[in-house]
Structures are given as C-alpha cells and as structure tokens.
Design a protein around this motif. Structure first.
Motif, short mmCIF file in Angstrom:
data_model
loop_
_atom_site.label_atom_id
_atom_site.label_comp_id
_atom_site.label_asym_id
_atom_site.label_seq_id
_atom_site.Cartn_x
_atom_site.Cartn_y
_atom_site.Cartn_z
N ALA A 172 3.83 1.59 -4.85
CA ALA A 172 3.77 0.63 -3.75
C ALA A 172 2.81 -0.50 -4.05
O ALA A 172 3.02 -1.63 -3.64
N TYR A 173 1.72 -0.21 -4.76
CA TYR A 173 0.75 -1.26 -5.04
C TYR A 173 1.14 -2.10 -6.25
O TYR A 173 1.03 -3.31 -6.22
N THR A 178 7.07 -4.51 -6.04
CA THR A 178 5.94 -5.20 -5.43
C THR A 178 5.53 -6.41 -6.26
O THR A 178 5.26 -7.48 -5.71
N HIS A 320 -5.40 -9.92 -4.99
CA HIS A 320 -3.95 -10.06 -4.93
C HIS A 320 -3.21 -8.74 -4.77
O HIS A 320 -2.08 -8.72 -4.31
N SER A 323 -5.58 -5.90 -1.73
CA SER A 323 -5.67 -6.39 -0.36
C SER A 323 -4.36 -6.23 0.39
O SER A 323 -4.30 -6.50 1.58
N ARG A 324 -3.31 -5.82 -0.31
CA ARG A 324 -2.03 -5.65 0.38
C ARG A 324 -2.07 -4.43 1.28
O ARG A 324 -2.85 -3.51 1.05
N HIS A 325 -1.22 -4.43 2.28
CA HIS A 325 -1.26 -3.36 3.28
C HIS A 325 -0.34 -2.22 2.88
O HIS A 325 0.82 -2.43 2.55
N LEU A 326 -0.88 -1.00 2.92
CA LEU A 326 -0.04 0.16 2.65
C LEU A 326 -0.49 1.29 3.57
O LEU A 326 -1.67 1.66 3.58
N ASP A 327 0.44 1.81 4.36
CA ASP A 327 0.13 2.93 5.24
C ASP A 327 0.42 4.22 4.49
O ASP A 327 1.57 4.58 4.28
N LYS A 330 2.68 7.14 5.78
CA LYS A 330 4.14 7.02 5.82
C LYS A 330 4.79 7.35 4.48
O LYS A 330 5.99 7.19 4.31
N THR B 8 7.88 3.05 -1.08
CA THR B 8 7.97 1.80 -0.33
C THR B 8 7.15 0.76 -1.09
O THR B 8 6.52 1.09 -2.09
N THR B 9 7.15 -0.45 -0.60
CA THR B 9 6.28 -1.45 -1.22
C THR B 9 5.17 -1.80 -0.24
O THR B 9 5.33 -1.66 0.97
N SER B 10 4.06 -2.25 -0.77
CA SER B 10 2.98 -2.69 0.10
C SER B 10 3.33 -4.08 0.61
O SER B 10 4.07 -4.82 -0.03
N THR B 11 2.79 -4.43 1.77
CA THR B 11 3.11 -5.74 2.34
C THR B 11 1.94 -6.70 2.16
O THR B 11 0.79 -6.29 2.23
N ALA B 12 2.28 -7.94 1.95
CA ALA B 12 1.24 -8.94 1.69
C ALA B 12 0.53 -9.29 2.99
O ALA B 12 1.13 -9.31 4.06
N ARG B 13 -0.76 -9.53 2.88
CA ARG B 13 -1.52 -10.07 4.01
C ARG B 13 -2.25 -11.28 3.51
O ARG B 13 -3.33 -11.17 2.94
N VAL B 16 -6.26 -12.02 3.56
CA VAL B 16 -7.16 -10.86 3.56
C VAL B 16 -7.88 -10.80 2.22
O VAL B 16 -9.10 -10.64 2.16
N GLY B 17 -7.12 -10.94 1.13
CA GLY B 17 -7.76 -11.05 -0.18
C GLY B 17 -7.77 -12.52 -0.57
O GLY B 17 -8.62 -13.28 -0.16
#
Lengths: 436, 148
Positions: A172-173, A178, A320, A323-327, A330, B8-13, B16-17
C-alpha cells in the motif's frame, strides 16, 4: 554506526558517459561549444563538466579547425534529424526544458540534485536500452531504499503485525499501483513515444500494446493471440515457478510485497545472457505505464540518496510516501477469528476467551441488536455488535484480534535514524501472528 | 486459514508531507493591436510577470500572441483540467490578481459545498460513533430526559 562514504560508491553513477552514437553526434552535430559535442549523462552540474574534456582523438597539440564550425553549422532540420537518432533526449537539453525544471521545483527536490539526473530518472529501460542513460540502476537502488524505509516504519510502528498484513502494508505504501498514483499526482506527463527530440520533462517509455487492440488484418484481439493465451496447465507443482510457498519462506525468498521474484540474482549469475534477453524483450514489447511510473519514482528516490545524502532521502520518503494515509485496520481479513483468538490466548498465557452478552434489544423483532464482549477471565478483550448472536461474537473476536495485532508503541524509533546521526536504540518486534 | 490481508493503496494527503501546487502551467495570451490587450501588454512588459514567475518556479509560464482576440490567461492543472480567464480591459494589477487566482485554484469544477460538511477527515473520530448501548442510559419521563 559508521556512515557509508556515499561519493566513493556513487562515482560510477556520477561520472560523465558517452556511447557510440554520441560520436555520430560529435561528427555531425558540430557546435562551437565543446559541451554540446558529446552526450554527457551526468549528474554533476554541467558547468563542472570541464569544457576541456574532449571526446575526439586529437592530440593535445593539435587544434581543431574552429572556423569550420561556423561554415558547416547544421541547419535546424539537420539538428532535428540527428537528435531523433538518439533513443532518449540529450542530457544537455535538460537545462532547456521548462517542464523539467518545473517538476524539480514542484517536488522541492534538493538543489544538489541536478536536472540531468532528473531527466535520466524519466527515461525507462524500454525507451533507452543503454544502462548509462536509463534509470535502471537508480531504480534498483530506490527499490531497496523504499523497501528499507517503509518496512522499518511499518514494523516499528506496529510490532505485532502479521506477516501477510505487513506485506499488504508495504504494497500500500510503495507498491507499483501506489507509485503510479504518485507519479500522476506529481503531474508527470508521459511522452507518446520516446526519442531524442522529445522534451526531457516527459516520462519516456515504450508503451505496451493494449490487450484489446485488434491485430492488423485479422479480427482478433491481442490478448486472444495463441502465444499470449494462458496455459491450461493448472496449478504449479511444488518447486515449480509460481508455486505459492508458506509465509515464512516468502519473507526470505520473495520481494518486498511477498510476491515471487521472477529472475533472482542467482539466475542472472548462472546465465548472464538472460539479462540481455530480458532487456531486449522489454525494448520490443514495451512496458505498461504502471511499470514505467514505478521505475521513475524508485529511480528518483535513488538519485536523491546519491546526490543529497541519507537525510535528504529520508525526508523525501517521509514527505511523499510515509505521509500518505493508510488505515491498517482495514487490511485484515480473518477466516476464523474465534479460533485465532483462542490460539492467541493460549500462546500468550491468557485464560481461554469466553463470549458474553453485554446488552441486547428486540430479540423477537425483525431487527434485533446484540452486543457481545469477549472476556479472558475478568479482562474484556473486545466487543462487537450484530444482528445475531454469532455475528456479534465474531465481530467481538475480530475486535480483540485487531486490538492485539495493531498495538503501537508511543515512542517510535527506527533503526535507520542511527545512520542519519541519531542514537541507535533497539526496537521491539513481537512474534507476529498465531500459527493455526 | 490464518489471517489474510487485503491489498489496497494508500491515499495521498497533499500538504501533510509535501505540498504539490496543483497549477502546472499558466499561458498568457495577448494581442498587439486590440485595445483590450493594453493592460495585458503593460503587464507582460512590467516586472510584475518576472517577479511572479520567479516566485513560482513550479509553474511553467508560456507567453504567446493570440491575434485579433481578447487577452486571456489559461491555467493547466495536475488533474488534467484547465481554467481560462478573459482579462480584456483589465489593468496590470488586476491581471496579476487573476493570475494569482488561477495559481491558487486546484483545477476542480467550482461546486457548492453542501450539507455543512466543509471539513472532512480520513481519520476515525476519537470518540467513536454514538451507539445506544453504551454510556449512561436515559429515561424519558414526561417531556424530560433523565439519566437513570
């Protein structure tokens, strides 16, 4: 920890490169500036690439017939035809591209990373097979760096994560999907076809033909061609390529995402010609946009590391990627959570878990709600609600398992901070998932 | 089967960075003859445009003639959309304001924010979703709600 001497190791990447076609360039594309005569791939800024360096075989005493330059100056068309002979843009052109320098500024790349290297990161091996001019070597370095930084960030923040979930978090990261999304979000545009005359600010790769494109002259789609049709062989047997091994062997033998590595270093060591064959195939068939974008982001990571050092590389990663969001909650998929929970309690020495109803409403109605808690002795491990007793119990078990696996320490230290000048502190990594 | 994982993929914010400015390119178009381009022509000759370009190295600036039409500024964005503003008869300071407007836009269609949810979050709420089975139970006596 002793710091690595970066410059000593990165010399081969940072030195100017030429290749046979650069000599064609030299003879045909004469220009009063010696810098324009040969193709420099390099990573040191152009002004430091000494103007004295010469590619030709002239003796030091001999002088070049300078006046010829002006008489034989190439016309615009000649220049364009010469440029189009090159498989990827001339590194000299990196400073003329507004698109490239805008990208450099947009990503807030360290000023020590020159535009030539950024341009080189944008050249995929499928566009230019020469390893001195494409991003293959940089992307190998970037792949390893991304793997290192991501795995330590994930594992130190969640020391009890099951291996499968750890692989999914890595994917995911910094998985290909991604990284392709990151490339899009950076505003990197893709050239329709690679070539020397293309603006170096474009991502250059040879596009693979779409699966649903029809083959010329026939009514058949590419994906239905007999050579591409899937093998009806069935599941691979033990030891054959494609055979899925256990999770623990995958941590050693697979890539960062738990996938099988198609060609290992050993394969290449045994049959060195394989490497060339693979490259040729890529050059003929092309690559998907996802692969090219993945290589670009990895190469940029490697380039930042080589030019600006570890701190800059880690900051780039943090800004880059991390800082991306990952729950994380889930990413789990439990098949038999109640069994997993009782095995976990047995392993950790808790009393075996018991489910008890905490509250309920409307048992006889069409929408009942039960709230069930899972207890080990007097401790409540988890709680869940559902419209049947079983559903609520399973949810409670899932909640308890996630509560255990997603433990995160308050203060997180990662091992690589010692390399960047911090103190090395041992980190806690727990046993991981239960074996059932 | 032990625990499995879902890919899944991580989502960009953004922000934030790193913060990626969404405006990729600004095109300034002018006309040499028409009077409506007077302000644009002074703007392009003034130090304002150079200062603007130097302050925003992440934006490509293109300047080109577009004869016999009104002057425009066109902004191109990372999401692939574009925004165009006609700057006929505007003074150079007003044109700079329009350029700043295009710089600050994210390229999305202008939409009315509905439902009062102006701030969104990807994170779960710390207090959790309210449910009727936890916390103090209430009783309704007449027209009053009393904790029991």
């Amino acid at each position: 920890m002793k710091a690595l001497r970066l410059l000593r190791r990165s010399g081969s990447v940072l030195s100017p490169r030429t290749r046979p076609c650069c000599f064609i360039h030299q003879t045909q594309y004469r220009n009063p500036l010696p810098l324009n005569i040969f193709r420099l791939q390099s990573t040191a800024p152009a002004q430091y690439q000494s103007a004295i360096e010469r590619e030709d075989d002239l003796e030091p005493g001999e002088t070049e017939p300078t006046e010829d330059f002006f008489h034989n100056a190439p016309t615009q068309e000649e220049r364009e035809s010469i440029l189009s002979q090159l498989p990827s843009p001339h590194p000299q052109h990196a400073h003329k591209s507004a698109r490239l320098s805008a990208l450099h500024a947009r990503l807030m790349l360290p000023p020590r990373l020159p535009l030539e290297t950024l341009a080189r990161c944008l050249v995929d091996p499928s566009a230019d097979i020469d390893p001195h001019f494409n991003n293959s070597s940089l992307s190998i370095l970037g792949y390893d760096l991304l793997g290192l930084y991501t795995s330590e960030a994930v594992l130190c923040r969640h020391p009890r994560l099951p291996t499968e979930v750890m692989f999914a978090a890595m994917w995911a990261y910094c998985g290909p999907k991604t990284l392709a999304a990151i490339t899009r979000e950076w505003g990197v545009e893709v050239a329709a076809a690679p070539g020397g005359e293309v603006d170096p600010g474009y991502l250059q790769c040879k596009h693979i033909e779409a699966g649903n494109a029809s083959v010329e002259g026939t009514g058949v789609q590419v994906k239905d061609l007999p050579i591409l049709a899937t093998d009806p062989k069935g599941k691979p047997m033990l030891g054959e390529p494609g055979w899925r091994r256990g999770v623990s062997s995958r941590t050693v033998k697979s890539d960062h995402f738990g996938d099988e590595i198609k060609r290992t270093v050993l394969d290449y060591a045994e049959r060195p010609e394989l490497r060339q064959e693979d490259l040729q195939r890529k050059l003929e068939k092309g690559v998907t946009l996802e692969t090219a974008s993945t290589n670009f982001v990895r190469a940029l990571m490697g380039a930042v590391y080589l030019h600006a050092g570890k701190k800059a590389a880690y900051n780039f990663f943090k800004a880059h990627i991390l800082s991306r969001h990952l729950d994380f909650s889930k990413l789990f998929e439990f098949r038999q959570p109640t069994r997993d929970l009782s095995r976990l309690c047995a392993r950790e020495g808790f009393e075996s878990p018991v489910a008890r109803i905490l509250s309920e409403t409307g048992r006889k109605s069409r929408s009942p709600v039960f709230v069930v808690g899972v207890f080990a002795g007097k401790d409540k491990l988890g709680e869940g609600s559902g419209s049947s007793l079983d559903e609520a119990r399973i949810r409670a078990a899932v909640g308890a398992l996630k509560g255990w696996y997603l433990y995160s320490p308050l203060e997180v230290n990662v091992p690589s901070q010692a390399e960047r000048g911090g103190n090395w502190e041992p980190v806690m990594v727990d046993g991981g998932e239960v074996v059932v | 089967m032990p625990v499995q994982a879902i890919r899944t993929t991580s989502t960009a914010r953004n922000g934030v960075g790193a913060f990626i400015l969404q405006c990729k390119r600004l095109d300034f178009h002018y006309c040499d003859h028409w009077g409506s381009s007077k302000g644009m022509n002074t703007f392009l000759r003034s130090p304002l445009i150079a200062r603007f370009a130097a302050a925003h190295p992440q934006i490509q600036i293109h300047i080109s003639p577009r004869p016999n039409t009104h002057p425009i500024i066109r902004g191109l964005y990372i999401n692939g959309r574009e925004k165009v503003i006609c700057v006929r008869n505007l003074e150079k300071e007003q044109i700079l304001q329009k350029a700043e407007l295009l710089r600050d836009a994210n390229g999305e269609k202008v939409r009315r924010m509905k439902g009062g949810r102006l701030v969104g979050s990807l994170n779960e709420s710390v207090r959790g979703v309210w449910d009727p089975f936890h916390g103090g139970n209430k009783e309704i006596i007449g027209d009053r709600i009393v904790s029991s």
